[in-house]
Design a protein around this motif. Structure first.
Motif, PDB file in Angstrom:
ATOM      1  N   SER A 185       0.834  -1.201   0.000  1.00  0.00           N
ATOM      2  CA  SER A 185       0.000   0.000   0.000  1.00  0.00           C
ATOM      3  C   SER A 185       0.873   1.257   0.000  1.00  0.00           C
ATOM      4  CB  SER A 185      -0.922   0.005   1.217  1.00  0.00           C
ATOM      5  OG  SER A 185      -0.168   0.086   2.409  1.00  0.00           O
ATOM      6  N   PRO A 186       0.355   2.379  -0.541  1.00  0.00           N
ATOM      7  CA  PRO A 186       1.151   3.610  -0.624  1.00  0.00           C
ATOM      8  C   PRO A 186       1.559   4.171   0.736  1.00  0.00           C
ATOM      9  CG  PRO A 186      -0.777   3.725  -2.056  1.00  0.00           C
ATOM     10  CD  PRO A 186      -0.951   2.508  -1.203  1.00  0.00           C
ATOM     11  N   PHE A 187       0.710   3.989   1.742  1.00  0.00           N
ATOM     12  CA  PHE A 187       0.993   4.493   3.090  1.00  0.00           C
ATOM     13  C   PHE A 187       0.975   3.291   4.030  1.00  0.00           C
ATOM     14  CE2 PHE A 187      -0.392   6.542   7.146  1.00  0.00           C
ATOM     15  CZ  PHE A 187       0.647   7.438   7.277  1.00  0.00           C
ATOM     16  N   TYR A 188       2.167   2.798   4.382  1.00  0.00           N
ATOM     17  CA  TYR A 188       2.277   1.535   5.104  1.00  0.00           C
ATOM     18  C   TYR A 188       2.933   1.741   6.456  1.00  0.00           C
ATOM     19  CZ  TYR A 188       3.922  -3.205   6.234  1.00  0.00           C
ATOM     20  OH  TYR A 188       4.181  -4.406   6.863  1.00  0.00           O
ATOM     21  N   MET A 232      -2.554  10.654  -8.825  1.00  0.00           N
ATOM     22  CA  MET A 232      -3.323  10.691  -7.583  1.00  0.00           C
ATOM     23  C   MET A 232      -3.788   9.326  -7.099  1.00  0.00           C
ATOM     24  SD  MET A 232      -5.427  14.253  -7.536  1.00  0.00           S
ATOM     25  CE  MET A 232      -5.892  13.879  -5.849  1.00  0.00           C
ATOM     26  N   GLU A 233      -4.404   8.567  -7.969  1.00  0.00           N
ATOM     27  CA  GLU A 233      -4.901   7.256  -7.531  1.00  0.00           C
ATOM     28  C   GLU A 233      -3.759   6.288  -7.225  1.00  0.00           C
ATOM     29  OE1 GLU A 233      -8.322   9.237  -9.411  1.00  0.00           O
ATOM     30  OE2 GLU A 233      -6.243   8.973 -10.010  1.00  0.00           O
ATOM     31  N   SER A 234      -2.629   6.461  -7.896  1.00  0.00           N
ATOM     32  CA  SER A 234      -1.461   5.605  -7.636  1.00  0.00           C
ATOM     33  C   SER A 234      -0.616   6.135  -6.489  1.00  0.00           C
ATOM     34  CB  SER A 234      -0.594   5.489  -8.892  1.00  0.00           C
ATOM     35  OG  SER A 234      -1.305   4.877  -9.938  1.00  0.00           O
ATOM     36  N   LYS A 235      -0.884   7.382  -6.087  1.00  0.00           N
ATOM     37  CA  LYS A 235      -0.163   8.035  -4.972  1.00  0.00           C
ATOM     38  C   LYS A 235       1.348   7.947  -5.151  1.00  0.00           C
ATOM     39  CE  LYS A 235      -3.837   7.724  -1.537  1.00  0.00           C
ATOM     40  NZ  LYS A 235      -4.900   7.481  -2.524  1.00  0.00           N
ATOM     41  N   MET A 236       1.808   8.468  -6.296  1.00  0.00           N
ATOM     42  CA  MET A 236       3.237   8.450  -6.597  1.00  0.00           C
ATOM     43  C   MET A 236       3.605   9.670  -7.429  1.00  0.00           C
ATOM     44  SD  MET A 236       3.307   5.464  -9.501  1.00  0.00           S
ATOM     45  CE  MET A 236       4.837   6.047 -10.242  1.00  0.00           C
ATOM     46  N   ALA A 237       4.912   9.928  -7.492  1.00  0.00           N
ATOM     47  CA  ALA A 237       5.420  11.115  -8.169  1.00  0.00           C
ATOM     48  C   ALA A 237       6.223  10.736  -9.400  1.00  0.00           C
ATOM     49  CB  ALA A 237       6.304  11.910  -7.198  1.00  0.00           C
ATOM     50  N   ALA A 295       8.697   7.884  -8.272  1.00  0.00           N
ATOM     51  CA  ALA A 295       8.990   7.759  -6.843  1.00  0.00           C
ATOM     52  C   ALA A 295       7.700   7.755  -6.042  1.00  0.00           C
ATOM     53  CB  ALA A 295       9.878   8.917  -6.392  1.00  0.00           C
ATOM     54  N   GLY A 296       7.796   7.162  -4.847  1.00  0.00           N
ATOM     55  CA  GLY A 296       6.618   7.189  -4.014  1.00  0.00           C
ATOM     56  C   GLY A 296       6.694   6.319  -2.789  1.00  0.00           C
ATOM     57  N   THR A 297       5.572   6.205  -2.136  1.00  0.00           N
ATOM     58  CA  THR A 297       5.273   5.438  -0.927  1.00  0.00           C
ATOM     59  C   THR A 297       5.798   6.125   0.342  1.00  0.00           C
ATOM     60  OG1 THR A 297       7.148   3.933  -0.557  1.00  0.00           O
ATOM     61  CG2 THR A 297       5.578   3.338  -2.289  1.00  0.00           C
ATOM     62  N   MET A 298       5.096   5.878   1.413  1.00  0.00           N
ATOM     63  CA  MET A 298       5.532   6.301   2.746  1.00  0.00           C
ATOM     64  C   MET A 298       5.409   5.064   3.624  1.00  0.00           C
ATOM     65  SD  MET A 298       6.715   8.612   4.779  1.00  0.00           S
ATOM     66  CE  MET A 298       6.442  10.298   4.249  1.00  0.00           C
ATOM     67  N   GLU A 299       6.559   4.524   4.003  1.00  0.00           N
ATOM     68  CA  GLU A 299       6.598   3.264   4.754  1.00  0.00           C
ATOM     69  C   GLU A 299       7.255   3.488   6.108  1.00  0.00           C
ATOM     70  OE1 GLU A 299       9.282  -0.791   4.610  1.00  0.00           O
ATOM     71  OE2 GLU A 299       8.595   0.014   2.704  1.00  0.00           O
ATOM     72  N   PHE A 300       6.504   3.226   7.162  1.00  0.00           N
ATOM     73  CA  PHE A 300       7.054   3.320   8.519  1.00  0.00           C
ATOM     74  C   PHE A 300       7.335   1.907   9.019  1.00  0.00           C
ATOM     75  CE2 PHE A 300       4.514   7.231   8.094  1.00  0.00           C
ATOM     76  CZ  PHE A 300       5.485   8.163   8.406  1.00  0.00           C
ATOM     77  N   ARG A 331       6.562  -3.173  -3.096  1.00  0.00           N
ATOM     78  CA  ARG A 331       6.340  -1.724  -3.125  1.00  0.00           C
ATOM     79  C   ARG A 331       6.918  -1.119  -4.405  1.00  0.00           C
ATOM     80  NH1 ARG A 331       4.198  -0.160   1.276  1.00  0.00           N
ATOM     81  NH2 ARG A 331       4.771   2.037   1.243  1.00  0.00           N
ATOM     82  N   VAL A 332       8.020  -1.656  -4.857  1.00  0.00           N
ATOM     83  CA  VAL A 332       8.608  -1.203  -6.124  1.00  0.00           C
ATOM     84  C   VAL A 332       7.676  -1.550  -7.284  1.00  0.00           C
ATOM     85  CG1 VAL A 332      10.598  -1.359  -7.658  1.00  0.00           C
ATOM     86  CG2 VAL A 332      10.940  -1.475  -5.186  1.00  0.00           C
ATOM     87  N   LEU A 333       7.135  -2.758  -7.266  1.00  0.00           N
ATOM     88  CA  LEU A 333       6.201  -3.170  -8.313  1.00  0.00           C
ATOM     89  C   LEU A 333       4.950  -2.302  -8.315  1.00  0.00           C
ATOM     90  CD1 LEU A 333       6.475  -7.070  -8.035  1.00  0.00           C
ATOM     91  CD2 LEU A 333       7.276  -5.636  -9.929  1.00  0.00           C
ATOM     92  N   ALA A 334       4.514  -1.880  -7.137  1.00  0.00           N
ATOM     93  CA  ALA A 334       3.338  -1.007  -7.052  1.00  0.00           C
ATOM     94  C   ALA A 334       3.604   0.321  -7.765  1.00  0.00           C
ATOM     95  CB  ALA A 334       2.966  -0.768  -5.597  1.00  0.00           C
ATOM     96  N   ILE A 335       4.832   0.828  -7.661  1.00  0.00           N
ATOM     97  CA  ILE A 335       5.201   2.062  -8.362  1.00  0.00           C
ATOM     98  C   ILE A 335       5.201   1.835  -9.870  1.00  0.00           C
ATOM     99  CG2 ILE A 335       7.087   3.706  -8.766  1.00  0.00           C
ATOM    100  CD1 ILE A 335       7.801   3.412  -5.797  1.00  0.00           C
TER     101      ILE A 335
END
Length: 416
Positions: free
Chosen positions: A74-77, A292-297, A308-313, A324-328
């Protein structure tokens, strides 16, 4: 005044701090535990973003994190874990995510970004770094659904209210603006106030300039301990040397919280991991965009296009999660259907940790308990955008000059 300053951290914030301190006549040493060729300052989207006026800590974000907690793609994990610092930070983040606190943050984020945007231009015009990419083509918020459009329209209206340049584009207008790539989107909101750079170009040029100016750059050197007494930082002990500077700047990104503990300071921070894929072939993309829907830059940089993208804590690690790379890659293809990111590009993906404070505002200012310590971290997704202004503000603080803006709200001593 003793003008010996040690800057801990060689990312964009640390190097910009060294840049402006050097301009003020300070003798500067930068210590970094790596070789200053990787990390968040090298893998970010390169955005200069006055339009990003809404802090990460905003209503609904914790709910999104919990909802996505068990989907590592997910984009925000937020990885579930029993870690005291993480749990405390999460609660502080939750408390900060109120409409009132967001409202208070908006003018601050706008002002600090606008100052930094002009400083990027000043640095380029100075010729100190030679030539580098610095373009003001704006940022496209591409959307597929009405829900995404309506969400961003609220932000755009506020951005316009704040006096920043923003326009709406339909499909035909978008095609006119981006004629050389097929885009599967219903339209875009164009933040014309934004700019972009190539971080992998700027960082080495900035580093070389500092070396030429006599700034000591000590790489692959880890801080093991920091000694203080009577409210003064006395000594920095590394695996290679000992330092007794007059002033210290803690600009170690996501690791600043751990370093602060060595001084019995509480600095609430979590590393938010981001990923990037570089495509070193023609894509036809000429304007930065957020999908927007993919939440990436997406950023057209010098010699390549960056996705680029995702915010993973998940803690301060640089493990690359393939899902996560594949999601991008998949997110890019969904908006640019003619673009296929290949396996070699996917396998060369890199990651970096962005330091995130609980309220989404940076920490910039003096420690109240250690009077010769200045802290500069916690910029979340705006670290690149705010690098120059942070360096400028820190140099003003250490020089006892009036700061370019009121930094009270950025105090590292604030409570949540």
């Amino acid at each position: 005044m003793n003008k010996n300053v040690v800057v801990i951290g060689g990312g964009i914030v640390g190097l910009c701090t060294a840049y402006f301190l050097n301009k003020e006549g300070f003798e500067v040493t930068v210590i970094d535990k790596g070789d200053i060729t990787s990390g968040a300052s090298f893998v970010n989207a390169g955005y200069i973003t006055p339009s990003h006026i809404i802090p990460l800590a905003s209503p609904g974000m914790i709910a999104k994190g919990i909802k996505m907690m068990f989907n590592s793609a997910s984009p925000f994990y937020m990885k579930p874990r029993l870690d005291a610092d993480f749990l405390k930070w999460s609660w502080q983040f939750h408390k900060s995510s109120t409409p009132a606190k967001v409202e208070k943050a908006i003018p601050l984020i706008k002002e600090i970004n606008l100052i930094s945007r002009e400083l990027f231009t000043d640095i380029k015009n100075s010729g100190d770094l030679g030539d580098f990419q610095l373009e003001r083509k704006g940022l496209l918020m591409l959307y597929k659904t009405e829900a995404s459009y309506l969400h961003e329209k609220k932000v755009a209206d506020r951005v316009a209210f704040e006096g920043l340049e923003v326009t709406e584009l339909n499909k035909e207008e978008l095609k006119t603006l981006e004629p050389n790539v097929q885009i599967d989107a219903e339209g875009a909101i164009h933040y014309e106030c934004d700019g972009h750079t190539t971080p992998t170009e700027v960082m080495p040029k900035l580093l070389n300039y500092l070396i030429q100016q006599g700034v000591s750059i000590n790489t692959n050197e880890e801080v093991l301990d920091i000694k203080s007494s009577n409210g003064i930082l006395k000594e920095i002990i590394t695996d290679k040397d000992n330092y007794k500077p007059a002033e210290v700047v803690m600009a170690a990104g996501s690791w600043s919280g751990e370093l602060a503990k060595k001084l019995n300071l509480s600095l609430s921070l979590q590393g938010g991991k981001g990923y990037r894929i570089n495509v070193e072939r023609e894509t036809g993309i000429s304007i930065p965009a957020i999908l927007m829907e993919s939440k990436m830059a997406v950023t057209p940089m010098n010699g390549f296009t960056r996705f680029a993208g995702t915010m993973e804590f998940s803690g301060n690690n640089t493990i690359v999660r393939k899902e996560r790379v594949l999601a991008i890659a998949n997110g890019a293809h969904s908006f640019y259907p003619e673009l296929e990111i290949n396996s070699a590009e996917i396998n060369s993906a890199k990651t970096g940790l962005r330091p995130v404070s609980p309220d989404g505002l940076p920490y910039i200012g003096k420690s109240t308990s250690i009077k010769n310590l200045t802290i500069a971290t916690g910029h979340a997704m705006m670290g690149w955008s705010l690098g120059p202004v942070t360096g400028k503000l820190v140099s003003e603080v250490i020089s006892n000059k009036k700061t370019s803006m009121d930094i009270t709200s950025f105090s590292p001593n604030r409570t949540f």
